[in-house]
Design a protein around this motif. Structure first.
Motif, PDB file in Angstrom:
ATOM      1  N   GLY A  10       0.823  -1.207   0.000  1.00 35.27           N
ATOM      2  CA  GLY A  10       0.000   0.000   0.000  1.00 35.27           C
ATOM      3  C   GLY A  10       0.857   1.256   0.000  1.00 35.27           C
ATOM      4  N   THR A  47      -5.754  -1.175  -5.749  1.00 31.25           N
ATOM      5  CA  THR A  47      -5.103  -0.208  -4.864  1.00 31.25           C
ATOM      6  C   THR A  47      -4.914   1.139  -5.555  1.00 31.25           C
ATOM      7  OG1 THR A  47      -2.930  -1.105  -5.504  1.00 31.25           O
ATOM      8  CG2 THR A  47      -3.902  -1.915  -3.453  1.00 31.25           C
ATOM      9  N   GLY A  50      -7.174   3.938  -4.587  1.00 27.89           N
ATOM     10  CA  GLY A  50      -6.797   4.802  -3.476  1.00 27.89           C
ATOM     11  C   GLY A  50      -6.034   6.026  -3.946  1.00 27.89           C
ATOM     12  N   THR A  51      -5.069   5.798  -4.844  1.00 27.03           N
ATOM     13  CA  THR A  51      -4.287   6.929  -5.327  1.00 27.03           C
ATOM     14  C   THR A  51      -5.127   7.830  -6.231  1.00 27.03           C
ATOM     15  OG1 THR A  51      -3.396   5.395  -6.993  1.00 27.03           O
ATOM     16  CG2 THR A  51      -1.994   5.910  -5.123  1.00 27.03           C
ATOM     17  N   THR A 226      -5.776   0.125   0.179  1.00 28.91           N
ATOM     18  CA  THR A 226      -6.277   1.227  -0.639  1.00 28.91           C
ATOM     19  C   THR A 226      -6.246   2.542   0.135  1.00 28.91           C
ATOM     20  OG1 THR A 226      -7.719  -0.319  -1.811  1.00 28.91           O
ATOM     21  CG2 THR A 226      -8.217   2.007  -2.057  1.00 28.91           C
ATOM     22  N   VAL A 227      -6.594   2.493   1.423  1.00 29.77           N
ATOM     23  CA  VAL A 227      -6.562   3.705   2.260  1.00 29.77           C
ATOM     24  C   VAL A 227      -5.126   4.195   2.415  1.00 29.77           C
ATOM     25  CG1 VAL A 227      -6.944   4.607   4.585  1.00 29.77           C
ATOM     26  CG2 VAL A 227      -8.693   3.189   3.491  1.00 29.77           C
ATOM     27  N   PHE A 230      -4.064   5.895  -0.647  1.00 27.05           N
ATOM     28  CA  PHE A 230      -4.688   7.221  -0.737  1.00 27.05           C
ATOM     29  C   PHE A 230      -3.898   8.256   0.057  1.00 27.05           C
ATOM     30  CE2 PHE A 230      -7.333  10.282   1.572  1.00 27.05           C
ATOM     31  CZ  PHE A 230      -7.827  11.037   0.506  1.00 27.05           C
TER      32      PHE A 230
END
Length: 275
Positions: A10, A47, A50-51, A226-227, A230
């Motif tokens: 991540g 993932t 998230g970005t 994913t968080v 982000f």
């Protein structure tokens, strides 16, 4: 997948998504060196949501303005000459190539294209392409000078990033520099151009990411990865925009060559497997 793997990948996704060094290559390489198993193209795609959420938040005002102007312009002809209306169309049309090629070659992207020999070679080859663009580009054109031709060509360049190691931001920045756009202009359009393609790819890949028996991440793990992507990605956006405004891209060229060379050395010594 272990929680350590989820957290590390991540962070790697968030750090590398917007830099011209290929996030998909870094996820592939990190998985091979430290976790001995490929997290998979679907994990990468999810993932990336998230970005891309970081892009939506960071450029929220710009995105809202472009969207509103585009919707109004569909009925109001007086709005159509504006840069915002044209830019919205540039993003829409520029997103078509990666969507088309991604659909046509989805099986190869998820298998053969993830071979580490190909990833390492691509990192090095496209490092020199980026270096040439940085050296040759005159960087005289601003966002107000952006045209449909620029949008289409940068969209085609983005499609090349379906191959891990090319780098989506690296390909679009390279194309932008070759079109004599300033680094900051190319970077801003690159961020906007990524939104439709990456969001659609991520949503499309959500069911697939849980299909790998034994190594599949849980729903909670995917949410955490994913968080993390982000949060780290949001910081990376702000840093990159400041960096490209005042520095060349040669540091990324050197990094790509060094990383690609390291991967080739590890492959030649049998330290890591290509597939």
């Amino acid at each position: 997948m272990s929680w350590v793997e989820i957290i590390v990948l991540g962070i790697v996704q968030g750090l590398t998504e917007f830099l011209p060094i290929s996030s998909s290559a870094h996820l592939r390489i990190t998985s091979a060196i430290f976790f001995e198993q490929d997290a998979g193209a679907s994990f990468t795609a999810v993932t990336q949501l998230g970005t891309e959420a970081a892009v939506l938040v960071y450029f929220a005002k710009d995105i809202w303005r472009l969207t509103r102007t585009w919707v109004v312009g569909l009925w109001d002809k007086s709005v159509r000459p504006s840069l915002d209306y044209r830019m919205a169309w540039y993003v829409i049309i520029g997103s078509i190539p990666i969507g088309l090629f991604g659909f046509l070659f989805k099986d190869q992207i998820r298998s053969a294209a993830r071979n580490l020999w190909l990833v390492a070679t691509t990192l090095i080859v496209f490092a020199f392409v980026l270096a040439f663009a940085e050296y040759w580009g005159r960087q005289t054109r601003l966002l107000k000078n952006f045209t449909m031709r620029d949008g289409v060509l940068m969209g085609l360049a983005q499609a090349m990033a379906l191959i891990p190691g090319v780098s989506r931001s690296g390909a679009t920045l390279t194309a932008g520099l070759l079109l004599n756009l300033t680094r900051e202009t190319a970077a801003r359009y690159s961020f906007l151009l990524a939104i439709p393609a990456v969001v659609m790819s991520g949503l499309f890949s959500v069911p697939d990411v849980f299909d790998t028996s034994g190594h599949a991440p849980s729903g909670a793990q995917m949410v955490v990865a994913t968080v993390i992507a982000f949060v780290v990605g949001y910081a990376a956006i702000a840093w990159l925009l400041r960096f490209v405004a005042h520095h060349t891209l040669y540091v990324f060229v050197l990094y790509r060559v060094a990383l690609g060379s390291l991967v080739i050395a590890l492959l030649m010594t049998g330290t890591i497997a290509a597939t």
